[in-house]
Write a protein that holds these residues in place. Structure first.
Motif, PDB file in Angstrom:
ATOM      1  N   PRO B 121       0.817  -1.218   0.000  1.00  0.00           N
ATOM      2  CA  PRO B 121       0.000   0.000   0.000  1.00  0.00           C
ATOM      3  C   PRO B 121       0.851   1.268   0.000  1.00  0.00           C
ATOM      4  O   PRO B 121       1.959   1.275   0.532  1.00  0.00           O
ATOM      5  CB  PRO B 121      -0.786  -0.083   1.314  1.00  0.00           C
ATOM      6  CG  PRO B 121      -0.537  -1.406   1.880  1.00  0.00           C
ATOM      7  CD  PRO B 121       0.646  -2.003   1.226  1.00  0.00           C
ATOM      8  N   SER B 122       0.280   2.317  -0.591  1.00  0.00           N
ATOM      9  CA  SER B 122       1.027   3.563  -0.718  1.00  0.00           C
ATOM     10  C   SER B 122       1.366   4.145   0.641  1.00  0.00           C
ATOM     11  O   SER B 122       2.398   4.789   0.804  1.00  0.00           O
ATOM     12  CB  SER B 122       0.226   4.567  -1.547  1.00  0.00           C
ATOM     13  OG  SER B 122      -1.029   4.779  -0.963  1.00  0.00           O
ATOM     14  N   VAL B 123       0.514   3.893   1.637  1.00  0.00           N
ATOM     15  CA  VAL B 123       0.792   4.476   2.948  1.00  0.00           C
ATOM     16  C   VAL B 123       2.054   3.860   3.550  1.00  0.00           C
ATOM     17  O   VAL B 123       2.804   4.520   4.271  1.00  0.00           O
ATOM     18  CB  VAL B 123      -0.427   4.328   3.898  1.00  0.00           C
ATOM     19  CG1 VAL B 123      -0.691   2.875   4.232  1.00  0.00           C
ATOM     20  CG2 VAL B 123      -0.226   5.127   5.166  1.00  0.00           C
ATOM     21  N   VAL B 124       2.319   2.591   3.203  1.00  0.00           N
ATOM     22  CA  VAL B 124       3.542   1.954   3.702  1.00  0.00           C
ATOM     23  C   VAL B 124       4.772   2.572   3.036  1.00  0.00           C
ATOM     24  O   VAL B 124       5.771   2.867   3.690  1.00  0.00           O
ATOM     25  CB  VAL B 124       3.494   0.429   3.485  1.00  0.00           C
ATOM     26  CG1 VAL B 124       4.838  -0.202   3.821  1.00  0.00           C
ATOM     27  CG2 VAL B 124       2.395  -0.192   4.312  1.00  0.00           C
ATOM     28  N   TYR B 125       4.678   2.788   1.714  1.00  0.00           N
ATOM     29  CA  TYR B 125       5.778   3.472   1.026  1.00  0.00           C
ATOM     30  C   TYR B 125       5.993   4.856   1.631  1.00  0.00           C
ATOM     31  O   TYR B 125       7.126   5.280   1.878  1.00  0.00           O
ATOM     32  CB  TYR B 125       5.473   3.609  -0.469  1.00  0.00           C
ATOM     33  CG  TYR B 125       5.661   2.355  -1.274  1.00  0.00           C
ATOM     34  CD1 TYR B 125       6.940   1.859  -1.530  1.00  0.00           C
ATOM     35  CD2 TYR B 125       4.584   1.666  -1.788  1.00  0.00           C
ATOM     36  CE1 TYR B 125       7.117   0.709  -2.275  1.00  0.00           C
ATOM     37  CE2 TYR B 125       4.744   0.515  -2.544  1.00  0.00           C
ATOM     38  CZ  TYR B 125       6.024   0.043  -2.782  1.00  0.00           C
ATOM     39  OH  TYR B 125       6.193  -1.094  -3.520  1.00  0.00           O
ATOM     40  N   PHE B 127       5.176   5.903   4.589  1.00  0.00           N
ATOM     41  CA  PHE B 127       5.686   5.768   5.955  1.00  0.00           C
ATOM     42  C   PHE B 127       7.179   5.470   5.947  1.00  0.00           C
ATOM     43  O   PHE B 127       7.963   6.120   6.645  1.00  0.00           O
ATOM     44  CB  PHE B 127       4.899   4.666   6.671  1.00  0.00           C
ATOM     45  CG  PHE B 127       5.545   4.159   7.924  1.00  0.00           C
ATOM     46  CD1 PHE B 127       5.742   5.003   9.017  1.00  0.00           C
ATOM     47  CD2 PHE B 127       5.946   2.843   8.029  1.00  0.00           C
ATOM     48  CE1 PHE B 127       6.337   4.534  10.166  1.00  0.00           C
ATOM     49  CE2 PHE B 127       6.542   2.372   9.181  1.00  0.00           C
ATOM     50  CZ  PHE B 127       6.743   3.219  10.250  1.00  0.00           C
ATOM     51  N   LEU B 128       7.586   4.488   5.134  1.00  0.00           N
ATOM     52  CA  LEU B 128       9.004   4.142   5.082  1.00  0.00           C
ATOM     53  C   LEU B 128       9.828   5.316   4.554  1.00  0.00           C
ATOM     54  O   LEU B 128      10.907   5.608   5.073  1.00  0.00           O
ATOM     55  CB  LEU B 128       9.217   2.910   4.198  1.00  0.00           C
ATOM     56  CG  LEU B 128       8.842   1.581   4.844  1.00  0.00           C
ATOM     57  CD1 LEU B 128       8.964   0.451   3.849  1.00  0.00           C
ATOM     58  CD2 LEU B 128       9.742   1.310   6.046  1.00  0.00           C
ATOM     59  N   ALA B 130       9.127   8.452   4.850  1.00  0.00           N
ATOM     60  CA  ALA B 130       9.194   9.507   5.865  1.00  0.00           C
ATOM     61  C   ALA B 130      10.060   9.086   7.042  1.00  0.00           C
ATOM     62  O   ALA B 130      10.813   9.883   7.591  1.00  0.00           O
ATOM     63  CB  ALA B 130       7.781   9.854   6.338  1.00  0.00           C
ATOM     64  N   ALA B 131       9.945   7.814   7.425  1.00  0.00           N
ATOM     65  CA  ALA B 131      10.666   7.371   8.622  1.00  0.00           C
ATOM     66  C   ALA B 131      12.145   7.107   8.334  1.00  0.00           C
ATOM     67  O   ALA B 131      12.978   7.262   9.207  1.00  0.00           O
ATOM     68  CB  ALA B 131      10.010   6.110   9.193  1.00  0.00           C
ATOM     69  N   VAL B 132      12.461   6.695   7.105  1.00  0.00           N
ATOM     70  CA  VAL B 132      13.842   6.335   6.795  1.00  0.00           C
ATOM     71  C   VAL B 132      14.533   7.392   5.939  1.00  0.00           C
ATOM     72  O   VAL B 132      15.542   7.975   6.323  1.00  0.00           O
ATOM     73  CB  VAL B 132      13.893   4.963   6.076  1.00  0.00           C
ATOM     74  CG1 VAL B 132      15.337   4.598   5.754  1.00  0.00           C
ATOM     75  CG2 VAL B 132      13.234   3.900   6.923  1.00  0.00           C
ATOM     76  N   MET B 222      -0.980   9.345  -0.606  1.00  0.00           N
ATOM     77  CA  MET B 222      -0.364   9.175   0.720  1.00  0.00           C
ATOM     78  C   MET B 222       1.127   9.508   0.717  1.00  0.00           C
ATOM     79  O   MET B 222       1.624  10.178   1.622  1.00  0.00           O
ATOM     80  CB  MET B 222      -0.579   7.748   1.224  1.00  0.00           C
ATOM     81  CG  MET B 222      -2.018   7.414   1.490  1.00  0.00           C
ATOM     82  SD  MET B 222      -2.927   8.720   2.308  1.00  0.00           S
ATOM     83  CE  MET B 222      -2.242   8.649   3.949  1.00  0.00           C
ATOM     84  N   LEU B 225       1.623  13.165   0.528  1.00  0.00           N
ATOM     85  CA  LEU B 225       1.118  13.782   1.758  1.00  0.00           C
ATOM     86  C   LEU B 225       2.149  13.675   2.878  1.00  0.00           C
ATOM     87  O   LEU B 225       2.356  14.596   3.656  1.00  0.00           O
ATOM     88  CB  LEU B 225      -0.183  13.068   2.159  1.00  0.00           C
ATOM     89  CG  LEU B 225      -0.910  13.532   3.404  1.00  0.00           C
ATOM     90  CD1 LEU B 225      -1.335  14.968   3.244  1.00  0.00           C
ATOM     91  CD2 LEU B 225      -2.129  12.656   3.656  1.00  0.00           C
ATOM     92  N   MET B 226       2.830  12.535   2.939  1.00  0.00           N
ATOM     93  CA  MET B 226       3.754  12.308   4.040  1.00  0.00           C
ATOM     94  C   MET B 226       5.167  12.798   3.734  1.00  0.00           C
ATOM     95  O   MET B 226       5.993  12.907   4.630  1.00  0.00           O
ATOM     96  CB  MET B 226       3.787  10.810   4.389  1.00  0.00           C
ATOM     97  CG  MET B 226       2.445  10.314   4.888  1.00  0.00           C
ATOM     98  SD  MET B 226       2.327   8.524   5.014  1.00  0.00           S
ATOM     99  CE  MET B 226       2.948   8.251   6.664  1.00  0.00           C
TER     100      MET B 226
END
Lengths: 280, 298
Positions: B121-125, B127-128, B130-132, B222, B225-226
């Motif tokens: 999912p795009s939110v996982v991409y 998230f990763l 943004a977090a990494v 997503m 957005l992130m």
């Protein structure tokens, strides 16, 4: 001559590198998520409710899992029958070439609609005009609209992939068209159609944009009441990270979501390979 | 045994039902476009198309509201084009690798991997990323915040890569084998054959794959957005922050009161995005149809 060989070698290495890069991306994503999130996944996390302050910084994700399952269920209810009917029309009844072409282009274009625009449409229609508010039902409609073209295209391809000789033989035997469809064509297309539905299911499970404007709340019980907001895994992940609630829980949630989707996709691929073997 | 008449009726009924549902469902797209257009109508008549598209200020809640989406439009284009610049060489490289150079077993491994990548999912991409990635930029370049159009482009590139690869591979494989034999029998090297015969023949299909990737990147919510930073200024470089249209809609829809200019302007923004993406899709349809109708003509 030597110069050309060098250039060739560089080119070929570039092709190899870009091919292996794809593998690396998937392995890296999985490995990293398992490394950062694997330790936090346990029964309490999967079957617990959000706790802590702010709510969600500790505890589990059960309501999010439940909410995602409800959303998928509704999305499939809304999209399967229209999707299959359209696919059957395109593969069996689409004798009017012009019209078939038009329906094909429309469905194809629908597949390209950004998911946030689907959310926008459902927000205006269902949430505001019909007065449903931010609700499970509106989210189901949004996801249903989003996966509808996926179901149409994959089912149509599955039906078209069935060898035409079956049709010809059946017709030569004087069997009725509907009998041919139900007893000859459809059974051979079932694995492919199921694969398409699984694909749609995974697509719906991972979608965030359409449900964040139509269906989700930061905290909800997700008990399946149609006109109440729900939690959902992808949105929960977004909130956990964006509101700085808990990075550990965010990694664990992401891992759960990715494992779920990799499993669904693997299942879809397997069914697809059965379909191809059936009609080879 | 049922009577032939009854059977005939049932058959007719099934055909009619299927055709009706198909007709209705294919009208969905038109309904969506029309409905969003209707919701945004006051914007078009009050602000005007040109002013809405080129206005540099987005202050939807002041009186009178300023409604210009130029910053978001520029951000959308910049992010999507940037993603394409990164993804296209890699994607074409991988497609050529799979069609020409990879051992059969390796291509058989890569193909399902591409499917898995599209399934994440795009939110996982996001998230990763943004977090990494964003963290990495912040630490390495000592930035207060590492979000930028560039970060968004990088992650979008990974997201559209599988689409570019699989569609380009189809185009490459559609090139008839005679050309391969003719080329190789003339003694050209394999890389020469790829660059000067294969790729030009598959040009249309590969271009179509790129256009598809572009459409995907433009509509993705997503990840941008992130990662894009969400500021309402017109971006001046790849490394400045921006807020692409999908992010604008996702962020502000919940807080816009229905019936206000703010609400209507969000629908106008959605319509702009929708029209852009549909145009891109029609373009791709033209490319790909030519591919399907036999050989890729020059």
């Amino acid at each position: 001559m030597i110069k050309r060989n060098l250039g060739d070698r560089i080119l070929v290495s570039f092709f190899w590198i870009s091919g292996l890069f794809i593998l690396l991306v998937l392995v890296a994503i999985l490995a990293y998520l398992i490394w950062r999130g694997g330790a936090f996944i346990n029964i309490d996390f999967l079957l617990g409710s959000p706790e802590g302050y702010p709510l969600g910084s500790e505890g589990g994700i059960l309501p999010a899992i439940k909410g995602t399952l409800w959303l998928i269920l509704l999305a499939l209810i809304f999209s399967i029958i229209p999707g299959l009917a359209t696919a059957v029309y395109l593969s069996e009844y689409g004798r009017n070439k012009r019209l078939t072409e038009a329906v094909n282009v429309l469905v194809q274009s629908m597949m390209g609609i950004p998911s946030i625009v689907v959310g926008l449409f459902v927000y205006a229609l269902c949430v505001v005009r019909l007065g449903w508010g931010i609700s499970l039902l509106a989210g189901g409609v949004a996801l249903g609209l989003m996966v509808f073209p996926v179901i149409v295209v994959s089912s149509r391809n599955a039906l078209l992939a069935v060898d035409d000789n079956y049709r010809l033989v059946a017709r030569a035997l004087g069997v009725s068209e509907s009998y041919i469809f139900w007893r000859v064509i459809l059974p051979r297309a079932v694995p492919g159609i199921l694969a398409g539905i699984l694909l749609a299911l995974g697509y719906a499970a991972g979608a965030t944009a359409p449900i964040m404007v139509t269906a989700t709340a930061i905290i909800a019980s997700s008990s399946g009441v149609l006109l109440e907001p729900v939690m959902a895994l992808p949105y929960h992940l977004y909130i956990l990270f964006n509101e700085h609630m808990s990075l550990d829980n965010a990694y664990a949630t992401a891992l759960v979501l990715v494992l779920m989707l990799v499993f669904i996709n693997a299942l879809a691929l397997w069914l697809h390979s059965i379909q191809e073997r059936n009609n080879a | 045994m049922q009577s032939p008449l009854k059977r005939k009726f049932r058959e007719r009924f099934f055909a009619a039902a299927v055709s009706t549902i198909a007709a209705l469902s294919s009208l969905l797209l038109i309904a969506i476009v029309f409905f969003i257009f209707q919701e945004s109508l006051p914007v078009w008549s009050n602000v005007g198309v040109l002013k809405f598209l080129s206005g540099a200020n987005w202050r939807p809640v002041v009186v009178p509201p300023e409604l210009g989406i130029a910053p978001m439009l520029v951000s959308t284009m910049w992010v999507a084009l940037g993603a394409l610049v990164i993804a296209a060489p890699l994607g074409f490289g991988c497609a050529i690798f799979m069609a020409e150079f990879a051992p059969a077993w390796l291509a058989a491994v890569i193909r399902p991997v591409l499917n898995m990548l599209t399934g994440i999912p795009s939110v996982v991409y996001g998230f990763l990323g943004a977090a990494v990635l964003v963290k990495f930029f912040e630490v390495t370049f000592d930035l207060a915040s590492g979000e930028s159009l560039f970060a968004a482009s990088l992650v979008l590139a990974i997201m559209v890569l599988p689409f570019i690869v699989s569609n380009s591979e189809v185009a490459l494989r559609a090139v008839p084998d005679e050309y391969r034999y003719a080329g190789l029998s003339l003694g050209v090297s394999k890389p020469y054959f790829v660059l000067h015969i294969l790729v030009p023949m598959a040009r249309r299909g590969m271009l179509g794959a790129m256009v598809l990737g572009f459409g995907r990147a433009m509509g993705e919510t997503m990840a941008v957005l992130m990662l894009a930073g969400n500021t309402l200024l017109v971006p001046t470089s790849w490394f400045s922050k921006g807020e692409p249209l999908p992010a604008l809609i996702a962020l502000e829809l919940g807080s816009a009161t229905p019936g206000t200019p703010h609400y209507q302007a969000l629908f106008a923004a959605g319509l702009v995005l929708l029209v852009l993406v549909i145009m891109v899709n029609l373009l791709m349809n033209i490319f790909l149809r030519r591919v399907q109708s036999g050989v890729n003509k020059f």
